[in-house]
Design a protein around this motif. Structure first.
Motif, PDB file in Angstrom:
ATOM      1  N   VAL A  26       0.833  -1.205   0.000  1.00 65.39           N
ATOM      2  CA  VAL A  26       0.000   0.000   0.000  1.00 65.39           C
ATOM      3  C   VAL A  26       0.864   1.249   0.000  1.00 65.39           C
ATOM      4  O   VAL A  26       2.068   1.190   0.230  1.00 65.39           O
ATOM      5  N   GLY A  27       0.236   2.375  -0.278  1.00 64.87           N
ATOM      6  CA  GLY A  27       0.959   3.632  -0.210  1.00 64.87           C
ATOM      7  C   GLY A  27       0.882   4.466  -1.472  1.00 64.87           C
ATOM      8  O   GLY A  27       1.203   5.636  -1.461  1.00 64.87           O
ATOM      9  N   ARG A  28       0.474   3.873  -2.583  1.00 64.08           N
ATOM     10  CA  ARG A  28       0.300   4.663  -3.808  1.00 64.08           C
ATOM     11  C   ARG A  28      -0.838   4.103  -4.643  1.00 64.08           C
ATOM     12  O   ARG A  28      -1.298   2.989  -4.427  1.00 64.08           O
ATOM     13  N   ASP A  29      -1.246   4.931  -5.598  1.00 68.80           N
ATOM     14  CA  ASP A  29      -2.291   4.475  -6.510  1.00 68.80           C
ATOM     15  C   ASP A  29      -1.788   3.276  -7.304  1.00 68.80           C
ATOM     16  O   ASP A  29      -0.599   3.165  -7.607  1.00 68.80           O
ATOM     17  N   LEU A  30      -2.717   2.388  -7.610  1.00 68.74           N
ATOM     18  CA  LEU A  30      -2.388   1.169  -8.349  1.00 68.74           C
ATOM     19  C   LEU A  30      -3.164   1.144  -9.656  1.00 68.74           C
ATOM     20  O   LEU A  30      -4.247   1.711  -9.756  1.00 68.74           O
ATOM     21  N   ILE A  31      -2.604   0.479 -10.629  1.00 74.77           N
ATOM     22  CA  ILE A  31      -3.331   0.250 -11.876  1.00 74.77           C
ATOM     23  C   ILE A  31      -3.636  -1.243 -11.974  1.00 74.77           C
ATOM     24  O   ILE A  31      -2.788  -2.084 -11.687  1.00 74.77           O
ATOM     25  N   LEU A  32      -4.877  -1.537 -12.318  1.00 69.07           N
ATOM     26  CA  LEU A  32      -5.322  -2.913 -12.511  1.00 69.07           C
ATOM     27  C   LEU A  32      -5.530  -3.118 -13.999  1.00 69.07           C
ATOM     28  O   LEU A  32      -6.166  -2.296 -14.662  1.00 69.07           O
ATOM     29  N   ARG A  33      -4.978  -4.200 -14.520  1.00 72.67           N
ATOM     30  CA  ARG A  33      -5.219  -4.621 -15.902  1.00 72.67           C
ATOM     31  C   ARG A  33      -5.843  -6.004 -15.863  1.00 72.67           C
ATOM     32  O   ARG A  33      -5.312  -6.892 -15.203  1.00 72.67           O
ATOM     33  N   VAL A  34      -6.930  -6.163 -16.570  1.00 79.07           N
ATOM     34  CA  VAL A  34      -7.566  -7.475 -16.666  1.00 79.07           C
ATOM     35  C   VAL A  34      -7.735  -7.796 -18.142  1.00 79.07           C
ATOM     36  O   VAL A  34      -8.167  -6.962 -18.928  1.00 79.07           O
ATOM     37  N   ARG A  35      -7.340  -9.002 -18.511  1.00 77.51           N
ATOM     38  CA  ARG A  35      -7.464  -9.478 -19.890  1.00 77.51           C
ATOM     39  C   ARG A  35      -8.629 -10.458 -19.940  1.00 77.51           C
ATOM     40  O   ARG A  35      -8.552 -11.545 -19.372  1.00 77.51           O
ATOM     41  N   ILE A  36      -9.689 -10.037 -20.606  1.00 76.49           N
ATOM     42  CA  ILE A  36     -10.891 -10.853 -20.705  1.00 76.49           C
ATOM     43  C   ILE A  36     -10.905 -11.511 -22.081  1.00 76.49           C
ATOM     44  O   ILE A  36     -10.823 -10.837 -23.104  1.00 76.49           O
ATOM     45  N   VAL A  37     -10.993 -12.818 -22.056  1.00 75.56           N
ATOM     46  CA  VAL A  37     -10.984 -13.598 -23.292  1.00 75.56           C
ATOM     47  C   VAL A  37     -12.385 -13.672 -23.879  1.00 75.56           C
ATOM     48  O   VAL A  37     -12.565 -13.588 -25.084  1.00 75.56           O
ATOM     49  N   PHE A  38     -13.386 -13.797 -23.014  1.00 75.05           N
ATOM     50  CA  PHE A  38     -14.739 -14.019 -23.509  1.00 75.05           C
ATOM     51  C   PHE A  38     -15.738 -13.668 -22.431  1.00 75.05           C
ATOM     52  O   PHE A  38     -15.478 -13.868 -21.257  1.00 75.05           O
ATOM     53  N   SER A  39     -16.874 -13.162 -22.841  1.00 69.46           N
ATOM     54  CA  SER A  39     -17.990 -12.916 -21.940  1.00 69.46           C
ATOM     55  C   SER A  39     -19.196 -13.664 -22.473  1.00 69.46           C
ATOM     56  O   SER A  39     -19.515 -13.568 -23.653  1.00 69.46           O
ATOM     57  N   ILE A  40     -19.862 -14.394 -21.602  1.00 72.73           N
ATOM     58  CA  ILE A  40     -21.029 -15.156 -22.014  1.00 72.73           C
ATOM     59  C   ILE A  40     -22.154 -14.210 -22.439  1.00 72.73           C
ATOM     60  O   ILE A  40     -22.820 -14.410 -23.420  1.00 72.73           O
ATOM     61  N   GLU A  71      -8.399  -1.465 -18.144  1.00 74.55           N
ATOM     62  CA  GLU A  71      -7.564  -0.896 -17.081  1.00 74.55           C
ATOM     63  C   GLU A  71      -8.417  -0.004 -16.192  1.00 74.55           C
ATOM     64  O   GLU A  71      -9.359   0.636 -16.651  1.00 74.55           O
ATOM     65  N   GLY A  72      -8.028   0.047 -14.920  1.00 76.86           N
ATOM     66  CA  GLY A  72      -8.664   0.938 -13.961  1.00 76.86           C
ATOM     67  C   GLY A  72      -7.652   1.346 -12.904  1.00 76.86           C
ATOM     68  O   GLY A  72      -6.724   0.604 -12.605  1.00 76.86           O
ATOM     69  N   ILE A  73      -7.834   2.531 -12.346  1.00 74.40           N
ATOM     70  CA  ILE A  73      -6.952   3.041 -11.303  1.00 74.40           C
ATOM     71  C   ILE A  73      -7.593   2.777  -9.941  1.00 74.40           C
ATOM     72  O   ILE A  73      -8.760   3.130  -9.718  1.00 74.40           O
ATOM     73  N   ILE A  74      -6.836   2.168  -9.048  1.00 73.44           N
ATOM     74  CA  ILE A  74      -7.273   1.907  -7.682  1.00 73.44           C
ATOM     75  C   ILE A  74      -6.586   2.934  -6.786  1.00 73.44           C
ATOM     76  O   ILE A  74      -5.357   2.896  -6.639  1.00 73.44           O
ATOM     77  N   PRO A  75      -7.333   3.878  -6.204  1.00 70.55           N
ATOM     78  CA  PRO A  75      -6.711   4.881  -5.339  1.00 70.55           C
ATOM     79  C   PRO A  75      -6.021   4.245  -4.133  1.00 70.55           C
ATOM     80  O   PRO A  75      -6.478   3.230  -3.606  1.00 70.55           O
ATOM     81  N   TYR A 115     -11.441 -14.881 -17.988  1.00 65.06           N
ATOM     82  CA  TYR A 115     -10.300 -13.974 -17.998  1.00 65.06           C
ATOM     83  C   TYR A 115      -8.993 -14.745 -18.036  1.00 65.06           C
ATOM     84  O   TYR A 115      -8.888 -15.866 -17.545  1.00 65.06           O
ATOM     85  N   HIS A 116      -8.019 -14.116 -18.646  1.00 64.93           N
ATOM     86  CA  HIS A 116      -6.715 -14.720 -18.845  1.00 64.93           C
ATOM     87  C   HIS A 116      -5.734 -14.277 -17.776  1.00 64.93           C
ATOM     88  O   HIS A 116      -4.943 -15.056 -17.285  1.00 64.93           O
ATOM     89  N   SER A 117      -5.757 -12.991 -17.414  1.00 66.97           N
ATOM     90  CA  SER A 117      -4.837 -12.530 -16.380  1.00 66.97           C
ATOM     91  C   SER A 117      -5.362 -11.284 -15.692  1.00 66.97           C
ATOM     92  O   SER A 117      -6.146 -10.526 -16.256  1.00 66.97           O
ATOM     93  N   LEU A 118      -4.921 -11.116 -14.451  1.00 70.69           N
ATOM     94  CA  LEU A 118      -5.145  -9.910 -13.663  1.00 70.69           C
ATOM     95  C   LEU A 118      -3.767  -9.413 -13.268  1.00 70.69           C
ATOM     96  O   LEU A 118      -2.936 -10.197 -12.805  1.00 70.69           O
ATOM     97  N   GLN A 119      -3.537  -8.143 -13.427  1.00 70.08           N
ATOM     98  CA  GLN A 119      -2.232  -7.576 -13.088  1.00 70.08           C
ATOM     99  C   GLN A 119      -2.470  -6.295 -12.301  1.00 70.08           C
ATOM    100  O   GLN A 119      -3.270  -5.454 -12.708  1.00 70.08           O
ATOM    101  N   VAL A 120      -1.781  -6.154 -11.163  1.00 73.97           N
ATOM    102  CA  VAL A 120      -1.868  -4.943 -10.349  1.00 73.97           C
ATOM    103  C   VAL A 120      -0.445  -4.467 -10.098  1.00 73.97           C
ATOM    104  O   VAL A 120       0.409  -5.247  -9.684  1.00 73.97           O
TER     105      VAL A 120
END
Length: 126
Positions: A26-40, A71-75, A115-120
């Motif tokens: 913790v201590g700084r803003d984070l970026i989340l990346r999610v790779r979605i392969v398919f949505s039903i 992508e999304g920013i997590i405060p 989803y294929h991957s989550l990255q923070v």
């Protein structure tokens, strides 16, 4: 996870809300990346995500190799509220039985998104 012939190991979410917990520094803003392969369902132009109960807007950044990369920013204060653990909640909108995406016709699980991957990582490492 399951093995997809194109994307390697993938994981399907539950049909309504699916949770993933991740430890983070913790201590700084984070970026989340999610790779979605398919949505039903055709439920998202943008997936709905909350982190530790706080809504996080996601933007489609790219479409590459058949994956939608959001992508999304997590405060920083959102991560600090939980002593360094992030609870990601993906809201999918309701159950569907898959009928596409290389799944056999006999598939009966109610699924949401694949989803294929989550990255923070810290925003400054972009």
């Amino acid at each position: 996870g399951e093995r997809d012939p194109v994307h390697g190991v993938v994981r399907w979410s539950k049909p309504t809300t699916s949770y993933v917990e991740l430890p983070v520094a913790v201590g700084r803003d984070l970026i989340l990346r999610v790779r979605i392969v398919f949505s039903i369902r055709r439920l998202f132009r943008y997936p709905r995500l909350s982190v530790n109960g706080y809504p996080i807007p996601l933007r489609l950044r790219s479409f590459e190799k058949g994956e939608m990369v959001y992508e999304g920013i997590i405060p920083a204060d959102v991560a600090q509220r939980s002593s360094g653990w992030l609870q990601l909640a993906f809201s999918v909108g309701g159950p569907s039985i898959p009928f596409l995406h290389r799944l056999p016709a006999s598939e009966q699980r109610e699924l949401g998104l694949c989803y294929h991957s989550l990255q923070v990582e810290p925003v400054s490492l972009r």
